[in-house]
Write a protein that holds these residues in place. Structure first.
Motif: not given
Length: 150
Positions: A103-117
């Motif tokens: 899915l495409r949504f706003r903040g997708k990159g940030q949520s993936s970075s947060w999850s990875w961290c």
């Protein structure tokens, strides 16, 4: 000259294998000691000098555990709890992974970075201090990742 190179490689392989075997045996020794000790009677466990193999083989330690503790109930509780957690994790994690991947949504990159961290943080610290991995300013890269230790 090629013969010397072969001899050197063979020597290096043998040395590496011997070192690996020595490390493996050193790591397995406590497990072997624990299992061997579980078959010894108590006087033999505390005797000096200690011996690896029991002189008299006994199952009294195992029988005592079954008699003193409700071991079957404890084991059943563990199986039920672990099974429920596994099923819930598979269900929720697969839905989350699908949403993050497709899915495409706003903040997708940030949520993936947060999850990875947070996946690099020990589970003990996830509930309290892992928020220090993510900058409060709303930036897109994790900061102070070294503070996420348990």
């Amino acid at each position: 000259m090629p013969q010397d190179n072969r001899a050197l490689r063979l020597t290096w392989r043998l040395l590496t294998a011997a070192t690996g075997l020595a490390i493996a045996l050193a790591m397995l020794f406590p497990l072997v000691w624990m299992v061997a000790t579980s078959f010894k009677p108590e006087p033999e466990i505390v005797s000096f000098p200690p011996r690896l193999l029991p002189e008299t083989f006994t199952l009294d330690n195992y029988i005592g555990v079954w008699e003193r503790l409700p071991f079957t109930r404890l084991f059943l509780n563990t199986v039920v709890f672990a099974g429920a957690v596994t099923v819930c994790s598979l269900l929720l994690d697969s839905m989350t992974a699908y949403a993050l991947a497709r899915l495409r949504f706003r903040g997708k990159g940030q949520s993936s970075s947060w999850s990875w961290c947070c996946s690099w943080c020990p589970s003990r610290s996830r509930s309290s201090r892992c928020t220090t991995c993510w900058p409060a300013s709303g930036g897109s890269t994790p900061s102070r990742a070294s503070s996420c230790r348990g």
